[in-house]
Design an enzyme around this catalytic site. Structure first.
Site, short mmCIF file in Angstrom:
data_model
loop_
_atom_site.label_atom_id
_atom_site.label_comp_id
_atom_site.label_asym_id
_atom_site.label_seq_id
_atom_site.Cartn_x
_atom_site.Cartn_y
_atom_site.Cartn_z
N SER A 121 -33.73 5.87 10.64
CA SER A 121 -33.52 4.90 11.72
C SER A 121 -33.22 5.57 13.05
CB SER A 121 -32.36 3.97 11.35
OG SER A 121 -31.17 4.71 11.13
N HIS A 142 -39.87 2.65 9.60
CA HIS A 142 -38.49 2.18 9.67
C HIS A 142 -38.45 0.70 9.31
CE1 HIS A 142 -34.70 1.28 12.27
NE2 HIS A 142 -34.41 1.36 10.98
N GLU A 154 -40.92 -0.55 12.17
CA GLU A 154 -41.19 0.35 13.28
C GLU A 154 -42.01 1.53 12.77
OE1 GLU A 154 -37.94 0.60 16.85
OE2 GLU A 154 -37.26 1.29 14.89
N ASN A 192 -32.79 0.60 17.18
CA ASN A 192 -31.44 1.18 17.04
C ASN A 192 -30.92 1.80 18.33
OD1 ASN A 192 -30.94 0.33 14.50
ND2 ASN A 192 -31.43 2.26 13.50
#
Length: 287
Positions: A121, A142, A154, A192
């Site tokens: 992440s 991700h 992602e 993130n």
């Protein structure tokens, strides 16, 4: 030549690994789920079975389809069982050295044309790829928690990732009914990089006695239309994971805006990690 992905390997039978295995199995893919502890594998199978059962009870999945999906997941302690996998997704701790060791193992056993993906992440995919013997086949996938319900994946291209690998993985994400969005390889990527510092700043609000955890969450829900307060979300993610990501951002960008909150560090030192330990910013002992 277009890569054909049919058999999937997943490394790590924790929350993310079991969810990733379920997502692929429900979509018809054969999955090999590996961990270093049999107890983790047994727990993962139980979690997947319960998750599939909830989908059936909500009429989102036929009982026969749930049973078939569970049957497509094979668990193993042996990395050698990935020898014929077309894609292996690593989903373990957010520690580069741990991931590097796993990718070295995978380099040893998988075919040269197999794709190696990381569910990281926040860690640089370029750095991960550089630690392998065939960097062009490494890519980031991700997924988000809970994997069966969250639509986004992602896709992160390392500097070395080939166009063929990127196209094959993007197509695969669409095939399992999720939305692939591409992010450049930068610490934290997009979600993130935005989300975790917000949680960290909410923690600072508590640390500085600006507001109580309850009021911080209520204000963000009522004032910013967030479906869940940032502290509740941190508890759901796991405060240890929040700290890992903040430390990766802080080290990677060398920017004080990513400095982890002292209270976040204290919570982790105390073992108050959120839902998984029954205590974080809120008490989950009765749940």
């Amino acid at each position: 030549m277009t890569l054909k992905i049919q058999k999937i390997g997943v490394v790590g039978a924790g929350t993310m690994g079991s969810g990733i295995a379920q997502a692929f199995a429900v979509s018809g893919y054969e999955v090999v789920l590996r961990d270093i502890a049999q107890g983790a594998l047994d727990h993962a199978r139980s979690v997947v079975e319960s998750s599939l059962g909830r989908l059936v009870s909500k009429n989102k999945l036929e009982a026969a389809a749930a049973e078939a999906a569970l049957g497509r997941i094979k668990t193993t302690l042996a990395v050698e069982d990935f020898h014929d996998a077309d894609l292996v997704v690593e989903a373990v701790l957010e520690k580069f050295e741990v991931k590097k060791a796993i990718f070295s193992e995978l380099d040893r056993v998988v075919r040269d044309d197999a794709v190696l993906a990381s569910n990281t992440s926040s860690i640089s995919l370029t750095k991960i790829a550089a630690a392998t013997k065939i960097p062009s086949r490494v890519i980031g996938m991700h997924f988000f928690n809970p994997v069966p319900m969250m639509a986004l994946v992602e896709i992160i291209r390392a500097l070395q990732t080939s166009d063929e690998v990127a196209a094959a993985v993007t197509s695969l994400v669409s095939a399992i009914g999720k939305d692939a969005r591409v992010a450049r390889d930068s610490y934290g990527f997009v979600v993130n990089r935005v989300l975790i510092p917000m949680i960290n700043e909410a923690i600072n609000c508590v640390y500085e006695n600006v507001a109580t955890p309850e009021d911080v969450d209520a204000m963000m829900k009522l004032g910013a239309a967030h479906p869940m307060g940032p502290l509740s979300l941190g508890d759901l993610i796991g405060l240890d994971i929040v700290l890992d990501v903040m430390e990766t951002l802080y080290a990677g960008f060398n920017d004080p805006k990513f400095r982890p909150s002292p209270l976040l560090k204290q919570m982790c030192d105390a073992g108050y990690l959120g839902r998984k330990t029954k205590r974080g910013f809120f008490d989950y002992s009765a749940k």
